[in-house]
Design a protein around this motif. Structure first.
Motif, mmCIF file in Angstrom:
data_model
loop_
_atom_site.group_PDB
_atom_site.id
_atom_site.type_symbol
_atom_site.label_atom_id
_atom_site.label_comp_id
_atom_site.label_asym_id
_atom_site.label_seq_id
_atom_site.Cartn_x
_atom_site.Cartn_y
_atom_site.Cartn_z
ATOM 1 N N ASP A 1 29.791 34.385 -28.232
ATOM 2 C CA ASP A 1 30.026 35.631 -27.500
ATOM 3 C C ASP A 1 31.186 35.406 -26.529
ATOM 4 O O ASP A 1 31.017 34.840 -25.447
ATOM 5 N N SER B 1 29.930 29.179 -26.869
ATOM 6 C CA SER B 1 29.171 30.389 -27.199
ATOM 7 C C SER B 1 29.991 31.213 -28.178
ATOM 8 O O SER B 1 31.225 31.255 -28.088
ATOM 9 N N ARG C 1 30.776 36.929 -22.974
ATOM 10 C CA ARG C 1 29.847 36.125 -22.163
ATOM 11 C C ARG C 1 30.515 34.850 -21.690
ATOM 12 O O ARG C 1 30.390 34.460 -20.522
ATOM 13 N N ASP D 1 23.615 30.321 -28.752
ATOM 14 C CA ASP D 1 24.301 30.926 -29.892
ATOM 15 C C ASP D 1 25.526 30.122 -30.335
ATOM 16 O O ASP D 1 26.302 30.586 -31.176
#
Length: 485
Positions: free
Chosen positions: A421, A419, A424, A264
């Protein structure tokens, strides 16, 4: 007084310079041209003993200097570094081979480091009062200088690393002796001269020399702490000798850092910044993300992006504005790179780039950056700190596999995570066995007051921030009984 003359470098001290030379010299070679620049004296016992005697006197004097005055000296040194930017940057090119634009960034970073430490001055020696539960007793935990600090420097980032070590030790009220690399002896000496302005005689000195010089300085009875940045094997020798001599050791011994790209992530930015960080200083940086790990689902796109950014590198004369990669520091590095690439070829591992580049008008060693695709996990490209312009790409299947690959090295200096996120990324960061993690960037210095430290073969101790200053301090506990005279 011993002075810098022509292209030579000498020992140097504040006020009364170290005035004994033991006779042996070593040639200094210009990286872009592979020509002899001059010579550096190799310090032995007479030089070392004279420097240590001055440092002991300087230790007493600097202990009386107010924190704000040391901060002022650091701020003034930062101003002087900026004033001498052109000559300092040119010196870095000669001693390291890096492009002039990169050398200019190191000069700017050096000034920023000095100013950051100057801002820490008022907090660097703060005592802490402690009361007993009953209130009948109280005490003070008072930090003070550990003693004479020996700073053993590498060749690759000679100004920045000198600034980090010297500023921290001076804020701790240590007198310092710098031992530059014989490959880069001049720029640290010049910075030492700029740092010394306004400080007591003996507070800042330079002893030039080789590995034996460093060993003799570590074992000298006046040395209290040694801070070493360099190769892992040499660092282990420093740690052993320091322990045998009753000297504290702070070691930064390099790394085999990973840049981990999840599916991502902003792939174009992640690949571009990873590659740029890996190739900085021709790959000769301890934090270089020489291992790019990416999700298998985006591996084809990452490989294509890597080939594109690789083609954009301009290997040329380091003094040219358009150059993005300069010369390897010495012939040993060039020979090692050739041997590694041949070994990979014989093992049928795909490699892009890495060939010799002839630069018109220059006789140094130049190579294009190399990208290695899916090397064996036990190959030196995957396991060893190479200090070369080589980056590898390996794929992982899921988060657990990524953690496994990232942590399979014996080093633990730094890592990058890419990332969108943030939860994460932070969770993953805490699972990595490293001292510093960069999330969605690699190597920016916006938080200069944060410390950096290593794990495993990357060394012991911290550099940067108040934690870095405290490495050069010991705490004295003073106990009182309430109401007693």
């Amino acid at each position: 007084m011993l002075r810098e003359t022509g292209l030579h470098a000498s020992h140097w001290g504040v006020g009364n310079a170290v005035s004994t030379i033991d006779g042996t010299v070593q040639e200094v070679v210009d990286a872009p041209d592979a020509h002899v620049l001059g010579a550096v004296p190799i310090g032995r016992w007479r030089t070392i003993d004279a420097a240590c005697s001055l440092a002991v006197g300087g230790l007493l004097d600097i202990s009386r200097v107010r924190a704000r005055d040391i901060s002022t000296a650091l701020s003034n040194a930062a101003d002087a570094v900026e004033h001498h930017e052109r000559t300092l940057a040119a010196g870095l090119v000669r001693e390291t081979g890096k492009p002039l634009s990169e050398a200019e960034r190191e000069v700017a970073a050096t000034a920023a480091i000095l100013r950051n430490y100057a801002g820490l001055g008022s907090a660097s020696g703060t005592a802490r009062a402690v009361w007993s539960d009953s209130g009948a007793a109280w005490g003070v935990a008072a930090p003070e200088a550990i003693g004479v600090a020996l700073l053993v420097l590498p060749w690759n980032l000679p100004l920045m690393i000198t600034a980090h070590k010297a500023a921290a030790a001076l804020l701790a009220r240590c007198s310092i002796i710098l031992k530059p690399s014989p490959l880069a002896p001049r720029t640290p000496m010049r910075l030492a001269q700029l740092l010394s302005a306004g400080l007591p005689e003996g507070a800042v000195q330079v002893v030039q020399g080789d590995a034996e010089t460093a060993r003799m300085l570590i074992s000298h009875p006046s040395t209290a702490v040694v801070s070493f940045t360099g190769a892992s094997r040499a660092g282990r020798q420093v740690e052993v000798l320091a322990a045998e001599s009753g000297v504290k050791s702070i070691t930064e011994l390099g790394g085999k850092s990973a840049s981990i790209i999840f599916e991502d992530a902003d792939l174009e930015r992640a690949v571009r910044e990873t590659f740029r960080a890996a190739m900085r200083n021709q790959g000769a940086t301890c934090t270089a993300p020489a291992r790019l790990l990416c999700s298998r689902t985006v591996l084809p796109e990452v490989e294509e992006l890597m080939r594109d950014v690789q083609q954009s590198v301009v290997v040329a004369d380091p003094y040219e504005e358009a150059t993005t990669m300069g010369a390897l520091r010495h012939v040993v590095a060039d020979d090692r790179m050739a041997a590694l690439l041949l070994d990979l070829e014989q093992a049928s591992v795909e490699v892009s780039g890495g060939g010799r580049v002839e630069v018109e008008g220059r006789s140094g060693r130049y190579r294009s950056p190399a990208v290695v695709f899916d090397p064996p996990a036990d190959h030196p490209v995957s396991t060893d700190e190479l200090f070369l312009p080589i980056v590898s790409i390996r794929a992982f299947d899921d988060d657990a596999h990524a953690v496994e690959i990232a942590n399979e090295t014996a080093f633990g200096l730094s890592a990058g995570i890419w990332s969108r996120d943030q939860t994460r990324a932070e969770t993953f960061a805490r699972a990595l066995h490293v001292g510093t993690v960069h999330i969605n960037h690699y190597g920016r210095q916006d938080s200069l007051d944060l410390p950096s430290s290593g794990r495993g073969r990357s060394g012991f101790g911290s550099e940067g921030g108040l934690e870095g200053v405290s490495e050069y301090q010991v705490t004295k506990s003073i106990h009182f009984l309430r109401g007693q005279q």
